[in-house]
Design an enzyme around this catalytic site. Structure first.
Site, short mmCIF file in Angstrom:
data_model
loop_
_atom_site.label_atom_id
_atom_site.label_comp_id
_atom_site.label_asym_id
_atom_site.label_seq_id
_atom_site.Cartn_x
_atom_site.Cartn_y
_atom_site.Cartn_z
CG HIS A 21 2.18 6.89 -13.19
ND1 HIS A 21 3.41 7.02 -12.60
CD2 HIS A 21 2.09 7.90 -14.09
CE1 HIS A 21 4.04 8.07 -13.12
NE2 HIS A 21 3.26 8.61 -14.03
CG ASP A 118 2.64 6.60 -8.77
OD1 ASP A 118 2.61 7.64 -8.08
OD2 ASP A 118 2.00 6.47 -9.82
#
Length: 488
Positions: A21, A118
């Protein structure tokens, strides 16, 4: 609309923990600064489990001016997460605790023009709504997975029992069906927290002002077209989507070990070396690691083999501490393996600079876990793959790469098998590195490399997609039109 706002937009970018991520979100932040003249605050979740590799990325001396790393208040993981909690549930608990400070941080930053988050940070939507800040999602995986995620609330309402027990593949509007055995781990058991957390976050995707996707038109044309045009996604309704990839790590500081690896690669013939690395979190069992080593030895091919301590617990055992473990490969590889393969192979404990190895002219193949970041890095450097999926959505990626994109091969494994045997490993390695199928895959990978480079340049589809949003940020005046209306 009268354009009166000309100063640089200030964008906050928020990533959940884990290199899978942090890396793409940090690359997005850098592109906003370098290519689109924005000012960016990268909000970093800090814990007592932060990996050495993540610290290296966020403290790099090459971080551009106008990109500031802002650490959110420290979270004691052991105080908020049980020791036996699964990876995604653990990640989500950490994020929820960390984002309790988000409102005060955004106010202290002067209320940025927009926030980009995200998938596992959707609590930020509520905070941003309260502060009247547009919040965008950056989907770090494939568009194929995004389309499935957008369907999940419908499946959750309409399907009884477990998805993996369905008699037929799962239908995704406008896209290829997904075999039940390829479904991502997070949806295999609807009764546990792993599924509940995953469902919580994907069901909130429609709250985004827009969705950035780490892909490009030539890699996933069917799914990108479906999500933009298919009536199902319009009815959800799906926010405007913007393919802006491939956003991959361009470079990283080289350790002394990396320099040794590159020096060894310099001495090998072009496209002759197979790179074996299972991502930031991937680990194998002792039995599987032994079979993989024997298969490499039997194949007689050149290789760089990144190995970690084997585990019997979880294939994602290294997810939160990648680059931090110290190990001696001789303690768990077959006896004499390193000595017998010394002339054609290099064994590397724990971690190597993946980008540096993949871009090297001697690298001709990649045995990969098929995480989306690794997939994009491999294709951006024209390296075909052997698929070795371990967890999350990696089985979906492997099927797409092998059966739709045509740049990878999957080892054949009987349904009763839990270990890929050495003879099958030998077969796929030789096929990729020597066979005609491998040559065809390499040609397709080269075309995608050219396409990836073109799409990111000025005038390319991903560049233009990114620029379209940034131009709106530069001209939007708070309190006027909504961001959603401006893209209609």
């Amino acid at each position: 609309m009268d354009v009166t706002k000309t100063e640089k937009p200030h964008i906050a970018v928020l990533a959940s923990p884990g290199l899978g991520h942090v890396i793409p979100l940090f690359e997005l932040a850098k592109r906003l600064v370098i290519d689109h003249d924005c000012r960016v605050s990268f909000l970093a979740i800090t814990t007592n489990e932060a990996s050495a590799a993540q610290d290296q990325i966020l403290r790099s001396p090459t971080i551009p001016y106008d990109l500031d790393v802002v650490n959110l208040p420290f979270v004691d993981v052991f105080a908020v997460a049980a020791p036996d909690i699964t990876v995604v549930a653990r990640l989500c608990v950490i994020v929820e605790e960390s984002l309790k400070s988000l409102k005060s941080v955004l106010i202290e930053l002067g209320k940025p023009t927009a926030v980009v988050i995200d998938l596992f940070c959707t609590q930020a939507f509520d905070v941003c709504s309260e502060l009247s800040i547009p919040a965008y999602s950056f989907f770090t995986a494939s568009t194929a997975l995004l389309t499935y995620c957008l369907c999940l609330p419908t499946y959750d309402r309409e399907v009884e029992g477990e998805y993996v027990d369905l008699p037929e593949p799962v239908k995704v509007p406008g896209c290829s069906e997904i075999r039940t055995e390829d479904l991502l781990d997070q949806v295999k058991n609807r009764k546990i927290d792993e599924y509940k957390w995953f469902f919580f976050h994907v069901s909130r995707l429609p709250m985004a002002s827009g969705i950035f996707m780490n892909t490009w038109d030539d890699l996933e044309p069917i799914c990108i077209k479906a999500i933009k045009e298919n009536a199902f996604y319009k009815q959800i309704p799906t926010p405007q989507v913007f393919p802006v990839g491939p956003l991959i790590k361009q470079d990283e500081p080289l350790s002394d070990r990396d320099v040794e690896i590159l020096s060894w690669l310099d001495k090998q013939p072009p496209e002759s070396v197979l790179f074996i690395s299972l991502g930031s979190g991937g680990t194998l069992t002792m039995e599987q690691l032994s079979e993989l080593a024997w298969g490499l030895e039997l194949s007689q091919q050149r290789f760089v083999f990144v190995v970690r301590n084997p585990t019997q617990s979880s294939a994602s055992a290294s997810f939160f501490n990648v680059g931090s473990d110290v190990n001696d490969p001789k303690a768990y590889l077959p006896e004499g393996f390193s000595e017998r393969t010394r002339e054609r192979g290099l064994v590397v404990p724990s971690w190597a600079s993946q980008v540096a190895v993949l871009k090297h002219a001697s690298t001709g193949g990649f045995l990969s876990h098929c995480g989306w970041n690794s997939t994009l890095e491999s294709l951006s450097h024209a390296v075909p793959m052997i698929c070795w999926p371990l967890y999350a959505e990696q089985r979906m990626n492997a099927t797409i790469l092998a059966e739709q994109v045509g740049v990878a091969i999957k080892p054949k494994v009987d349904s009763e098998q839990t270990v890929v045997g050495r003879e099958e490993i030998k077969r796929v390695v030789k096929l990729l590195m020597e066979g005609d199928e491998g040559k065809i895959m390499r040609q397709k990978a080269r075309k995608l490399k050219e396409s990836a480079a073109k799409t990111l340049k000025i005038g390319g589809s991903s560049y233009n997609s990114f620029a379209r949003v940034v131009n709106e940020w530069k001209t939007w005046i708070p309190g006027s039109d909504s961001f959603e209306d401006m893209f209609k």
